[in-house]
Design a protein around this motif. Structure first.
Motif, PDB file in Angstrom:
ATOM      1  N   LEU A 234       0.840  -1.206   0.000  1.00 46.15           N
ATOM      2  CA  LEU A 234       0.000   0.000   0.000  1.00 46.15           C
ATOM      3  C   LEU A 234       0.870   1.249   0.000  1.00 46.15           C
ATOM      4  O   LEU A 234       0.572   2.259  -0.611  1.00 46.15           O
ATOM      5  N   ARG A 235       1.989   1.144   0.725  1.00 40.67           N
ATOM      6  CA  ARG A 235       2.924   2.271   0.792  1.00 40.67           C
ATOM      7  C   ARG A 235       3.567   2.523  -0.557  1.00 40.67           C
ATOM      8  O   ARG A 235       3.629   3.640  -1.042  1.00 40.67           O
ATOM      9  N   TRP A 236       4.056   1.412  -1.169  1.00 37.67           N
ATOM     10  CA  TRP A 236       4.739   1.570  -2.456  1.00 37.67           C
ATOM     11  C   TRP A 236       3.790   2.157  -3.502  1.00 37.67           C
ATOM     12  O   TRP A 236       4.172   2.969  -4.317  1.00 37.67           O
ATOM     13  N   LEU A 237       2.521   1.699  -3.432  1.00 33.98           N
ATOM     14  CA  LEU A 237       1.573   2.190  -4.444  1.00 33.98           C
ATOM     15  C   LEU A 237       0.969   3.551  -4.053  1.00 33.98           C
ATOM     16  O   LEU A 237       0.239   4.154  -4.813  1.00 33.98           O
ATOM     17  N   GLY A 238       1.284   3.993  -2.846  1.00 31.19           N
ATOM     18  CA  GLY A 238       0.758   5.291  -2.383  1.00 31.19           C
ATOM     19  C   GLY A 238      -0.736   5.250  -2.121  1.00 31.19           C
ATOM     20  O   GLY A 238      -1.393   6.288  -2.085  1.00 31.19           O
ATOM     21  N   VAL A 239      -1.300   4.025  -1.899  1.00 29.47           N
ATOM     22  CA  VAL A 239      -2.755   3.915  -1.697  1.00 29.47           C
ATOM     23  C   VAL A 239      -3.145   4.633  -0.401  1.00 29.47           C
ATOM     24  O   VAL A 239      -2.520   4.455   0.635  1.00 29.47           O
ATOM     25  N   GLY A 240      -4.182   5.446  -0.475  1.00 31.19           N
ATOM     26  CA  GLY A 240      -4.683   6.144   0.714  1.00 31.19           C
ATOM     27  C   GLY A 240      -3.890   7.407   1.033  1.00 31.19           C
ATOM     28  O   GLY A 240      -4.309   8.218   1.846  1.00 31.19           O
ATOM     29  N   GLY A 241      -2.717   7.568   0.400  1.00 30.11           N
ATOM     30  CA  GLY A 241      -1.924   8.797   0.595  1.00 30.11           C
ATOM     31  C   GLY A 241      -1.458   8.993   2.025  1.00 30.11           C
ATOM     32  O   GLY A 241      -1.162  10.110   2.441  1.00 30.11           O
ATOM     33  N   TYR A 242      -1.385   7.884   2.803  1.00 30.43           N
ATOM     34  CA  TYR A 242      -1.077   8.009   4.227  1.00 30.43           C
ATOM     35  C   TYR A 242       0.295   8.645   4.470  1.00 30.43           C
ATOM     36  O   TYR A 242       0.451   9.572   5.261  1.00 30.43           O
ATOM     37  N   GLU A 243       1.293   8.132   3.739  1.00 24.99           N
ATOM     38  CA  GLU A 243       2.642   8.636   3.999  1.00 24.99           C
ATOM     39  C   GLU A 243       2.781  10.096   3.550  1.00 24.99           C
ATOM     40  O   GLU A 243       3.447  10.896   4.198  1.00 24.99           O
ATOM     41  N   LYS A 244       2.085  10.430   2.458  1.00 24.78           N
ATOM     42  CA  LYS A 244       2.118  11.829   1.975  1.00 24.78           C
ATOM     43  C   LYS A 244       1.552  12.758   3.052  1.00 24.78           C
ATOM     44  O   LYS A 244       2.069  13.829   3.315  1.00 24.78           O
ATOM     45  N   ARG A 245       0.456  12.285   3.666  1.00 27.00           N
ATOM     46  CA  ARG A 245      -0.209  13.076   4.707  1.00 27.00           C
ATOM     47  C   ARG A 245       0.748  13.299   5.891  1.00 27.00           C
ATOM     48  O   ARG A 245       0.843  14.390   6.440  1.00 27.00           O
ATOM     49  N   LEU A 246       1.473  12.216   6.247  1.00 25.79           N
ATOM     50  CA  LEU A 246       2.424  12.336   7.349  1.00 25.79           C
ATOM     51  C   LEU A 246       3.532  13.328   7.010  1.00 25.79           C
ATOM     52  O   LEU A 246       3.941  14.144   7.839  1.00 25.79           O
ATOM     53  N   LYS A 247       4.012  13.259   5.751  1.00 25.43           N
ATOM     54  CA  LYS A 247       5.107  14.152   5.355  1.00 25.43           C
ATOM     55  C   LYS A 247       4.660  15.607   5.366  1.00 25.43           C
ATOM     56  O   LYS A 247       5.390  16.487   5.796  1.00 25.43           O
ATOM     57  N   ARG A 248       3.406  15.832   4.907  1.00 24.05           N
ATOM     58  CA  ARG A 248       2.874  17.199   4.913  1.00 24.05           C
ATOM     59  C   ARG A 248       2.772  17.726   6.342  1.00 24.05           C
ATOM     60  O   ARG A 248       3.148  18.853   6.641  1.00 24.05           O
ATOM     61  N   LEU A 249       2.303  16.841   7.224  1.00 22.05           N
ATOM     62  CA  LEU A 249       2.139  17.234   8.621  1.00 22.05           C
ATOM     63  C   LEU A 249       3.495  17.540   9.245  1.00 22.05           C
ATOM     64  O   LEU A 249       3.675  18.503   9.987  1.00 22.05           O
ATOM     65  N   ARG A 250       4.475  16.715   8.914  1.00 19.53           N
ATOM     66  CA  ARG A 250       5.811  16.923   9.469  1.00 19.53           C
ATOM     67  C   ARG A 250       6.351  18.289   9.045  1.00 19.53           C
ATOM     68  O   ARG A 250       6.955  19.018   9.829  1.00 19.53           O
TER      69      ARG A 250
END
Ligand code: HEM
Length: 512
Positions: A234-250
């Motif tokens: 899910l991370r590799w495919l960017g599904v749900g944009g979870y990691e992007k959201r974390l990076k934006r928050l950081r």
């Protein structure tokens, strides 16, 4: 054609071998059995069972399958403990074993690559951060010397409510925003001698709003229940944009806290604190960390300082504010308890004077009200996730190294074996009635247990008791209608109230 048949055979072999390999990997070579495990789906394991609110979904699982369960979140092994004896075993004989935190994406992006106080693995670095937090901010000595800051903030809240009051009858107000502002100012003033909410300039107020958004988002995306942590695909495919959201928050968080550090650095260079006078005339925690940076710039770099203060502010603000909101809601739904609390306050606080922290030891019923609130609505219902650093045994079951531990404090706090009528608000259960009942409070674990137990407990108990006690002392409170306050839970890590508390109030006789 031959190639195609070969590919098909290969794919089938892999599919058939996968469960076997997984079984061998998870196979227990230890004499103790594995904990029971509910039926799981291939690849997902038990992830599909994590419905919101997660503590309730996990409580349901333990009702069906037992208090100590082995779950699988994707490829990760998770031990779910829902009994007091199981939790006690994890945090006494196995305390060091479970003193680690799992490597999760929120720890990577919001916990400075697992180097912040909350996310750091157990070891010298964590010990150093914890020592600084305790000695410089949260020890009894520091709390005594900063008590005037808290009285000041509580007085501001009382003044705001008076100012907003329209003269006669009852007046409507929403409390959570006020509680959040107060809790935030308290920790911010203790860390940085700076106030963001209330009577401050516009830019500070804007910063306060930005911080509130940051905290809200942090508690929405944090925790140990995000599929992207356990299903790398899910991370590799960017599904749900979870990691992007974390990076934006950081990024937002970094910008917010960098400004604060730069301000302190500039003030140090000018040779003044440039802010309201510091508690007991000492420099702030940020100044202290900057002076440590002068000596060891590599270790005490800006990222480390930002992570440290962010963690304390975020851990200390919403938790305390949410507890105040639950406490007031419970009091409004339980008028008899409210009456008893008023009687205790009136009997112990001199007429015309405001409740002070030094009065708290004389108010056991107020203390019991706060404890009972934390029992029913622990704002960290699953504590924080821990991880085992070596094989161990819990409840007679084998737990291998690298297992994530989730303790369902919410479920334990409502266990009828431990608490009489667990779904009822009965503060009296925390009053010392006889010697054998003194230990009642020990079964409460709203602040966790063991060496990673919350270091802010002393501060939180003081602030929450002072605020709730003062509001009850100074105002009359009523529900908007005959209906009880809606006690449903919202979405988020800190057990927020589903509907923000709106109440009616008017100043009480003398206190006006
Ligand atoms: C009602 C208020 C609060 C509650 C219910 C609460 C609860 C908790 C819980 C359950 C944990 C996790 C324990 C574990 O890992 O097993 C925790 C950790 C922590 N809390 Fe609190 N907390 C509160 C207020 C505060 C305050 C006011 C501060 C500081 C200003 C604070 C700072 C921290 C920190 C730094 C950690 C991480 C400790 C570590 O990993 O070593 N908390 N808290």
């Amino acid at each position: 054609m031959g190639d195609l048949i070969f590919s098909i055979i290969t794919i089938f072999s892999i599919l058939l071998l996968f469960p076997l390999l997984l079984h061998l990997l998870l196979k227990n070579s230890n004499p103790n059995p594995n904990p029971p495990s509910p039926p799981a789906l291939p690849i997902l394991g038990h992830l599909h069972l994590l419905k919101h609110p997660i503590h309730r979904a996990l409580a349901h699982l333990s009702d069906l399958h037992g208090p100590i369960l082995l779950l699988r979140f994707g490829s990760r092994r998770v031990l779910l403990v829902s009994s007091y004896s199981g939790a006690d075993e994890c945090f006494t004989i196995n305390d060091i074993t479970f003193a680690n935190r799992p490597c999760l994406l929120s720890g990577k992006h919001l916990g400075c690559n697992h180097q912040s106080l909350l996310w750091a693995p157990y070891g010298p670095h964590w010990r150093n951060l914890r020592r600084i937090a305790t000695v410089e901010l949260l020890s009894t000595h520091r709390l005594l010397s900063s008590s005037h800051l808290r009285s000041d903030e509580v007085l501001s809240l009382v003044e705001t409510l008076h100012r907003d009051y329209s003269g006669s009858g009852f007046h409507l107000t929403e409390l959570k925003t006020k509680f959040f502002g107060l809790a935030y100012n308290v920790v911010m003033r203790m860390i940085a001698n700076k106030k963001y909410y209330g009577e401050v300039d516009e830019s500070s107020s804007e910063a306060g709003k930005e911080f509130r958004d940051i905290v809200k988002e942090t508690f929405l995306v944090g925790g140990a229940s995000n599929s992207a942590d356990f299903l790398p695909v899910l991370r590799w495919l960017g599904v749900g944009g979870y990691e992007k959201r974390l990076k934006r928050l950081r990024k937002r968080r970094d910008e917010f806290f960098q400004l604060l550090i730069d301000e302190h650095r500039a003030n140090r260079e000018c040779g003044s604190l440039g802010v309201e006078s510091s508690p007991a005339g000492r420099s702030t925690v940020i100044d202290l960390l900057l002076s440590m940076q002068d000596v060891d710039p590599e270790y005490y770099n800006d990222d480390m300082i930002k992570g440290f203060i962010a963690q304390l502010l975020i851990a200390g603000t919403d938790t305390s504010a949410t507890t105040m909101e639950w406490a007031m809601s419970l009091l409004l739904n339980n008028p008899q308890t409210l009456k008893k609390l008023i009687a205790e306050l009136d009997a112990n606080i001199k007429q015309g004077s405001l409740l002070q922290e030094t009065d708290l030891p004389k108010l056991p019923y107020l203390d019991a009200v706060i404890k009972e609130t934390l029992r029913m609505y622990p704002v960290g219902p699953l504590l924080e996730p821990h991880e085992s650093s070596q094989d161990c045994t819990v409840g007679g079951f084998h737990v291998p190294s690298g297992t994530i531990l989730l303790v369902n404090a919410w479920k334990i706090h409502r266990d009828p074996e431990l608490w009489e009528e667990p779904n009822k608000f009965i503060p009296e259960r925390f009053l010392r009635r006889s010697d054998e009942e003194i230990n009642e409070g020990l079964k409460m674990m709203a602040f966790g247990l063991g060496r990673r137990r919350c270091p802010g407990e002393g501060l939180a108990m003081r602030v929450v008791a002072l605020v709730v006690g003062t509001l009850v002392q100074c105002f009359e409170w009523e529900r908007i209608g005959a209906e009880e306050i809606d006690m449903s839970e919202g979405r988020g890590l800190t057990l927020p109230k589903g509907k923000p508390l709106e109440v009616l109030y008017k100043p009480r006789g003398d206190m006006a």
